[in-house]
Design an enzyme around this catalytic site. Structure first.
Site: not given
Ligand code: BG6
Length: 522
Positions: A205, A262, A267
């Protein structure tokens, strides 16, 4: 403001970029959500689908078929989901929901139940929409199920001729894509035995965040930056993805996962790739993904001695976040009292290619840190500016910062003459802010991603070779850490910037973290 309006506004030069369309541009489709009564469907998927519908971007002819174990009729499911969406989405609009729910259906069946898949096929045939003349019907399978169940469903789809048979099928999968390189490879073997890579949409995402997407635009549109985007001019790159939240109610999941699986394997490495990659041939999905994969493969292998020196792990102790006391990780529900699961990661990576040889990429991410901030800072080398006399000892470097969240902006730090001084330099920032310029508001990632799946655009999804190359980077770290449990956990207070070792990692190189601490950004 819709993307088309922004592009056509005075802020963007016209170009032959493909502008995503509004209503009517996407063809009819059916989306089957496995796990359609579960959390992901209630909290993210259905609210996003409703918003896409509300924004007028759905075709007239679409159906959403939720599949799951609980027994619901179509009407019962609509009622259940209506309540859930109202609860989880502040933008809920009753009238729009009443129009939208007519497109919702429910299919109750166990995931191993062969008869259920045959019934599913019959239902798919019965839905009104047809593919364009002479084409197969578009069917999207969304796996909103635990990773352990997914291979079974994929095998059943294949066995019942639903993956490559009479429908034009796509499959959407959520992370984690395996637990390590080996299991990621196994998972891929299952997926690709049923679907071609062009049918598979692996979600990260972070890639849907506008400021993340902008990194490529910024780099490759502006000639002035591309020329200095290399080790001749860049001193170091820093990536911080800090969260102030803890693990929320995901204790058992997090115990199994930890911060590296995670956040880093996906990311954080994706952000690194966007900064480090070479220009792709075009923005076509595969060209972009080719370049990213090359970056992952160029990351200097993390051997044991390197990991001990250049990677830092941490776990949060109790502390305060925004003035309120919060428990330590070991006191969260579903977490072992002596858990050694890391909730913080910092490391220095090198990208061993001609552009980046010798330039450290410092990355850090963690839970319960001082504040929520995701930022990428490119610190440039300093000029030997003796001409300014003694003051040059205190010279600051130029820093280009991509602020991804919560602020969405790009800032450039540079020096100017302090007025009426003889030779004093004052450091300031030139700032571009998304919300100020475009008057945009934050778009939840799932809306963009779902729309891309419906359109069949894979650019923001991760290809399997990238997934495996990212595992290749982090696997040695996970293995080394799991075989040598830490003696000092918990080792950072909630509300701090993580363990002292993360500061020392940079201090040893004569540097400091820029995001909140180093050279102040506005
Ligand atoms: C998710 C993780 O993929 O991304 C979570 O599983 C994390 O642990 C989250 O909190 C963070 O996403 P964002 O968009 O809030 O930075």
């Amino acid at each position: 403001m819709m993307i088309r309006e922004i592009v056509e506004s005075k802020h963007l030069l016209s170009c032959d970029m493909e502008i995503p369309g509004k209503a009517g541009r996407v063809g009819p489709f059916t989306m089957i959500i496995f796990g359609g009564a579960g959390n992901l469907a209630q909290i993210k998927l259905m609210p996003s689908l409703l918003q896409i519908f509300t924004g007028g971007e759905m075709p007239a002819d679409f159906s959403i078929l939720a599949a799951g174990m609980p027994e619901y009729s179509d009407t019962g499911y609509r009622e259940f989901m209506g309540k859930a969406v109202r609860k989880f989405d502040k933008r809920f609009n009753k009238a729009k929901w009443q129009d939208f729910e007519k497109h919702l259906f429910y299919h109750a069946a166990g995931f191993e139940d062969d008869a259920g898949y045959e019934m599913l096929k019959q239902r798919l045939r019965s839905f009104g929409h047809k593919g364009a003349a002479g084409k197969k019907k578009n069917v999207i399978f969304y796996m909103a199920v635990p990773p352990s169940v997914m291979p079974l469903i994929v095998e059943k789809l294949k066995a019942h001729n639903l993956s490559r048979g009479e429908f034009a099928s796509r499959v959407v999968v959520e992370k984690p894509f395996g637990r390590d390189l080996e299991s990621a490879h196994e998972l891929n073997t299952v997926l690709t035995s049923a679907f071609d890579e062009g049918q598979i949409y692996r979600i990260d995402h972070y890639l849907s965040k506008e400021p993340v997407q902008n990194i490529m635009f910024f780099r490759f549109v502006n000639v002035i930056f591309e020329q200095i985007w290399n080790g001749n001019f860049v001193d170091n790159v820093q990536i911080t993805a800090a969260e102030d939240i803890g693990i929320e109610r995901r204790g058992p999941f997090y115990e199994e996962t930890g911060v590296v699986r995670d956040m880093v394997q996906n990311h954080v490495l994706q952000l690194l790739a966007l900064v480090a990659m070479e220009p792709p041939v075009s923005f076509r999905a595969d060209f972009v993904r080719d370049e990213k994969t090359k970056v992952f493969r160029s990351i200097h292998p993390c051997e044991k001695s390197y990991i001990r020196k250049c990677a830092v792990r941490g776990q949060y102790a109790p502390g305060k976040i925004k003035g309120a006391a919060v428990p330590g990780y070991r006191h969260e529900a579903g977490v072992a009292r002596d858990s050694v699961t890391p909730t913080f990661f910092a490391a220095k990576f090198y990208v061993d290619n001609l552009r980046w040889a010798g330039v450290p990429f410092y990355v850090r991410t963690g839970k319960r840190l001082r504040k929520r901030v995701t930022e990428i800072c490119i610190q440039f080398k300093q000029r030997p500016l003796r001409i300014f006399g003694k003051k040059c000892d205190a010279m600051e470097p130029n820093i280009l910062t991509f602020s991804i969240q919560p602020d969405e902006r790009i800032s450039m730090r540079f020096g100017v003459k302090y007025p009426y001084s003889e030779n004093q330099i004052y450091y300031t920032n030139m700032v571009f802010s998304y919300p100020q310029v475009f008057k945009t508001s934050f778009q939840p990632p799932y809306e963009r991603l779902l729309m891309d799946v419906i359109r069949g655009d894979q650019s923001l999804f991760v290809r399997q070779d990238s997934v495996e190359a990212m595992w290749d980077v982090v696997d040695p770290i996970i293995k080394e850490w799991e075989s040598h449990p830490p003696g000092d956990f918990p080792n950072y207070k909630s509300g701090s910037w993580g363990p002292a070792a993360a500061m020392e990692l940079l201090a040893r190189d004569g540097r400091k973290w820029i995001t909140n601490g180093g050279t102040a950004i506005v």
